[in-house]
Design an enzyme around this catalytic site. Structure first.
Site, mmCIF file in Angstrom:
data_model
loop_
_atom_site.group_PDB
_atom_site.id
_atom_site.type_symbol
_atom_site.label_atom_id
_atom_site.label_comp_id
_atom_site.label_asym_id
_atom_site.label_seq_id
_atom_site.Cartn_x
_atom_site.Cartn_y
_atom_site.Cartn_z
ATOM 1 N N HIS A 6 -4.006 6.945 1.336
ATOM 2 C CA HIS A 6 -3.960 5.231 0.870
ATOM 3 C C HIS A 6 -5.622 5.262 1.563
ATOM 4 O O HIS A 6 -5.572 5.074 2.280
ATOM 5 C CB HIS A 6 -2.886 4.926 0.749
ATOM 6 C CG HIS A 6 -3.918 2.860 0.647
ATOM 7 N ND1 HIS A 6 -4.444 2.455 0.074
ATOM 8 C CD2 HIS A 6 -3.847 2.253 2.100
ATOM 9 C CE1 HIS A 6 -3.601 0.935 -0.104
ATOM 10 N NE2 HIS A 6 -3.923 0.718 0.959
ATOM 11 N N ASN A 16 -10.299 -1.347 -1.976
ATOM 12 C CA ASN A 16 -8.239 -1.027 -1.034
ATOM 13 C C ASN A 16 -7.697 -1.684 -3.199
ATOM 14 O O ASN A 16 -7.781 -2.636 -2.888
ATOM 15 C CB ASN A 16 -8.229 -1.915 -0.361
ATOM 16 C CG ASN A 16 -6.964 -1.284 0.308
ATOM 17 O OD1 ASN A 16 -5.735 -0.711 -0.689
ATOM 18 N ND2 ASN A 16 -6.402 -1.941 1.162
ATOM 19 N N CYS A 26 0.960 -0.971 0.036
ATOM 20 C CA CYS A 26 0.290 0.532 -0.142
ATOM 21 C C CYS A 26 0.715 1.267 -0.035
ATOM 22 O O CYS A 26 0.364 2.647 -0.463
ATOM 23 C CB CYS A 26 -0.688 0.070 0.978
ATOM 24 S SG CYS A 26 -1.810 -1.121 0.858
HETATM 25 N N1 ACO Z 1 -18.911 -9.659 7.030
HETATM 26 C C1 ACO Z 1 -19.491 -9.897 8.085
HETATM 27 N N2 ACO Z 1 -18.685 -10.048 9.048
HETATM 28 C C2 ACO Z 1 -17.444 -10.462 8.954
HETATM 29 C C3 ACO Z 1 -16.884 -10.374 7.971
HETATM 30 C C4 ACO Z 1 -17.846 -9.839 6.617
HETATM 31 N N3 ACO Z 1 -17.283 -9.573 5.751
HETATM 32 N N4 ACO Z 1 -16.002 -9.811 8.194
HETATM 33 C C5 ACO Z 1 -16.279 -10.550 9.423
HETATM 34 N N5 ACO Z 1 -16.098 -10.436 9.747
HETATM 35 C C6 ACO Z 1 -17.247 -11.184 11.107
HETATM 36 C C7 ACO Z 1 -16.267 -11.850 12.103
HETATM 37 O O1 ACO Z 1 -16.251 -12.986 11.379
HETATM 38 C C8 ACO Z 1 -16.785 -10.926 12.731
HETATM 39 O O2 ACO Z 1 -17.873 -11.788 13.727
HETATM 40 P P1 ACO Z 1 -17.475 -12.423 15.433
HETATM 41 O O3 ACO Z 1 -17.995 -11.116 16.368
HETATM 42 O O4 ACO Z 1 -18.881 -12.989 15.862
HETATM 43 O O5 ACO Z 1 -15.748 -12.884 16.120
HETATM 44 C C9 ACO Z 1 -17.217 -9.407 12.850
HETATM 45 O O6 ACO Z 1 -17.671 -9.671 12.273
HETATM 46 C C10 ACO Z 1 -15.743 -8.555 13.896
HETATM 47 O O7 ACO Z 1 -14.681 -8.862 12.818
HETATM 48 P P2 ACO Z 1 -13.509 -8.060 13.108
HETATM 49 O O8 ACO Z 1 -11.652 -8.991 12.277
HETATM 50 O O9 ACO Z 1 -12.923 -8.064 14.423
HETATM 51 O O10 ACO Z 1 -14.031 -6.690 11.735
HETATM 52 P P3 ACO Z 1 -13.407 -5.694 12.497
HETATM 53 O O11 ACO Z 1 -14.570 -4.585 13.392
HETATM 54 O O12 ACO Z 1 -12.078 -5.657 12.483
HETATM 55 O O13 ACO Z 1 -13.134 -4.969 10.593
HETATM 56 C C11 ACO Z 1 -11.800 -5.145 8.708
HETATM 57 C C12 ACO Z 1 -12.298 -5.387 10.040
HETATM 58 C C13 ACO Z 1 -12.945 -4.039 7.964
HETATM 59 C C14 ACO Z 1 -11.173 -5.441 7.915
HETATM 60 C C15 ACO Z 1 -11.183 -4.282 9.500
HETATM 61 O O14 ACO Z 1 -10.323 -5.023 11.000
HETATM 62 C C16 ACO Z 1 -9.830 -2.717 9.075
HETATM 63 O O15 ACO Z 1 -10.455 -2.287 7.793
HETATM 64 N N6 ACO Z 1 -9.114 -3.605 9.068
HETATM 65 C C17 ACO Z 1 -7.706 -2.593 8.385
HETATM 66 C C18 ACO Z 1 -7.616 -3.786 7.613
HETATM 67 C C19 ACO Z 1 -6.677 -3.019 6.609
HETATM 68 O O16 ACO Z 1 -6.139 -1.521 6.692
HETATM 69 N N7 ACO Z 1 -5.856 -4.188 5.075
HETATM 70 C C20 ACO Z 1 -4.912 -3.082 3.705
HETATM 71 C C21 ACO Z 1 -3.917 -2.454 4.600
HETATM 72 S S1 ACO Z 1 -3.467 -2.394 2.818
HETATM 73 C C22 ACO Z 1 -2.711 -4.018 2.008
HETATM 74 O O17 ACO Z 1 -0.836 -3.522 2.436
HETATM 75 C C23 ACO Z 1 -2.876 -4.273 1.500
#
Ligand code: ACO
Length: 331
Positions: free
Chosen positions: A258, A288, A114
């Protein structure tokens, strides 16, 4: 020493739009969950005829060159930032050259995820400043959709990523329109929070049926840790950059971050004390697109009239590696 600036931008997006509702038919997720957690409504995904990142990049490069009034023979160097290269080797930069009439021009792939566009922009800036190049084509291009895990185990990653390409021509700047500077960081201590491990040359052999069965060729991410670290590291690197450049946040007209997650960017803006209208978002329609996201966002911001000569623009990125950085420009 002379300065450099972004002379022009170009972009190319696959025509297939994938909405959150469509994703909900492929995997266990909902439009409401994705919008609330990320701000994403839809993203573009390639169809087989679109080809790979080099193919997506070619029209973006042609547009950027046209808009700069340049031809392929004016390009002295191509920098190709991607985390989804067309092949293990050779690099996507080499594959791009014959598609845009730049055969024989040096090409360098940049594998900084990224933050790839900021690394590439900084390299281009150095080449132009020193006079080693007059025009550098800086490309960010990604095809994520062919490598996403659409099972429950991968849904938190699969909903984030989109495909697309953008290119910038970097050439000589002027005292009033230039790249002021860039600060870059990397640290492999946390490589495992966001990674794809297979195929990899440290495995014997690099890829087996068992690896595929275990899904080791898919990206793995600890989303919460990435989220927390991005919200800490990005404000820190912005302060580091502004201090080096003798600038302050009041000087910044627009933050173009980003586009990893709208909530991360809103929180970064808040921590920096920037008003929400100074933080640019286009993740809702693109998802993204890693190395392509900053040039795509610049393209959109320019189309919306937000980048005018003299505006002070801050670019920031954080991603796998870990890698992070910030650039300050006067447009
Ligand atoms: N749809 C529905 N439910 C989902 C999904 C989905 N797509 N994905 C996860 N869940 C569920 C999980 O199973 C969990 O359920 P549980 O509470 O019953 O266990 C719940 O939702 C919460 O999951 P988390 O992973 O803790 O959700 P969070 O609030 O952290 O959001 C997210 C996830 C959106 C991925 C967030 O953590 C995020 O955006 N992080 C940053 C990611 C990022 O920027 N990555 C790219 C970097 S760029 C690069 O270098 C490639």
């Amino acid at each position: 020493m002379r300065s450099s600036r972004i002379l022009s931008l170009g972009r190319h997006l696959p025509s297939r739009v994938v909405t959150n509702d469509e994703l909900g038919e492929l995997l266990d997720t909902t439009d409401a969950w994705i919008r609330k957690r990320t701000g994403i409504r839809e993203r573009r995904w390639v169809v087989p005829e679109d080809g790979g990142p080099a193919d997506l990049a070619a029209p973006a490069c042609r547009e950027a060159l046209d808009r700069a009034g340049l031809t392929p023979s004016d390009v002295d160097l191509v920098l190709f930032a991607t985390l989804t290269p067309d092949r293990t080797f050779p690099g996507s930069g080499c594959l791009l050259l014959p598609l845009i009439g730049c055969e024989g021009t040096p090409a360098l792939d940049i594998r900084n995820q990224c933050t790839g566009f900021l690394y590439a922009l900084s390299v281009a800036d150095q080449f132009v400043r020193t006079g080693a190049a007059d025009h550098v084509l800086v490309v960010g291009s990604e095809v994520h959709s062919t490598g996403l895990d659409l099972s429950d185990a991968g849904r938190h990653v699969a909903v984030l990523f989109g495909d697309g390409a953008a290119a910038a021509v970097v050439g000589p700047g002027t005292p009033s329109r230039r790249i002021h500077g860039t600060v870059l960081h990397a640290d492999g201590t946390h490589a495992d929070v966001l990674t794809t491990t297979h195929p990899g040359s440290r495995h014997h052999p690099r890829l087996t049926a068992a690896h595929l069965e275990a899904g080791l060729h898919f990206p793995r991410m600890d989303g919460r840790r990435v989220f927390r670290m991005a919200c800490e590291k990005v404000p820190d690197v912005v302060h580091e950059l502004l201090q080096l450049e003798g600038a302050c946040l009041d000087d910044v007209d627009l933050l173009v971050p980003h586009q990893a997650n709208q909530r991360i960017n809103a929180m970064v803006g808040e921590r920096l004390g920037l008003s929400p209208d100074k933080v640019f978002h286009d993740i809702a329609t693109l998802g993204n697109t890693t190395a392509a996201s900053i040039p795509l966002a610049l393209y959109d911001a320019e189309a919306q009239g937000l980048l005018t000569p003299g505006s002070r623009i801050l670019l920031t990125a954080f991603g796998a590696g870990l890698t992070w950085g910030a650039s300050l420009l006067t447009w």
